[in-house]
Design a protein around this motif. Structure first.
Motif, PDB file in Angstrom:
ATOM      1  N   SER A 215      16.898  -1.328   8.363  1.00 55.25           N
ATOM      2  CA  SER A 215      15.496  -1.420   8.736  1.00 55.25           C
ATOM      3  C   SER A 215      15.319  -2.571   9.710  1.00 55.25           C
ATOM      4  O   SER A 215      16.171  -3.449   9.810  1.00 55.25           O
TER       5      SER A 215
ATOM      6  N   ARG B  93       9.942  -1.092   1.795  1.00 52.72           N
ATOM      7  CA  ARG B  93      10.658   0.082   2.312  1.00 52.72           C
ATOM      8  C   ARG B  93      11.983   0.278   1.596  1.00 52.72           C
ATOM      9  O   ARG B  93      12.383   1.397   1.288  1.00 52.72           O
TER      10      ARG B  93
ATOM     11  N   ASN C 113       7.050   7.415   6.345  1.00 54.12           N
ATOM     12  CA  ASN C 113       6.868   5.966   6.249  1.00 54.12           C
ATOM     13  C   ASN C 113       5.403   5.637   6.446  1.00 54.12           C
ATOM     14  O   ASN C 113       4.814   6.050   7.433  1.00 54.12           O
TER      15      ASN C 113
END
Length: 162
Positions: free
Chosen positions: A44, A114, A132
């Protein structure tokens, strides 16, 4: 320090993870696409700031990559997360060092949130969908990114995070 910041964020977001305990450790030896088969991988990226240890120049980058490998030991109910931050170097120094990223508390929280979503899906089989949610970031989201001075770009993984 950085590890306690990440672990305190993790603690808030994993308090209801089926009674299992999760812990983050920094491991600069992990590499993309070669986790042990018992481990899952997640990449990420987020905005973070850097400071040159030589000339003390500071800069921000909108795309600082973080590599996570995570694994749940179901017998001991211990989850382990290995974390590697990709570094950047000062573009004005002639022999720059690789510098560590400094993530704000908010951006750390977003990255951990996340990650925990991936853990819920991979380790617990929860169906959370792949969408997301849009996250609020401190600082410029699409600020400059100096690819020539980015460790993740040199390793060819910079564009892969989400």
């Amino acid at each position: 320090d950085m590890v306690s910041l990440w672990n305190s964020s993790l603690l808030k977001k994993t308090s209801d993870l089926h009674g299992d305990t999760w812990n983050i450790e920094i491991d600069e030896t992990i590499v993309e696409n070669s986790p042990d088969p018992n481990w899952y991988q997640y990449i990420s990226g987020s905005f973070a700031e850097f400071r040159c240890s030589l000339c003390t120049r500071t800069w921000g980058s909108s795309r600082v990559q973080v590599l996570f490998h995570f694994h749940l030991n179901t017998a001991s109910r211990q989850g382990t997360i290995k974390l590697r931050f990709y570094k950047q170097e000062c573009k004005t120094c002639s022999a720059p060092q690789w510098e560590d990223a400094d993530f704000s508390v908010n951006n750390t929280d977003v990255l951990v949130e996340r990650l925990v979503k991936k853990i819920r899906m991979r380790c617990y089989g929860e169906d959370l969908g792949e969408a997301n949610r849009s996250s609020v970031f401190d600082g410029r989201f699409n600020g400059p990114h100096e690819s020539a001075h980015c460790e993740a770009c040199r390793l060819g993984i910079c564009s892969q995070g989400n």
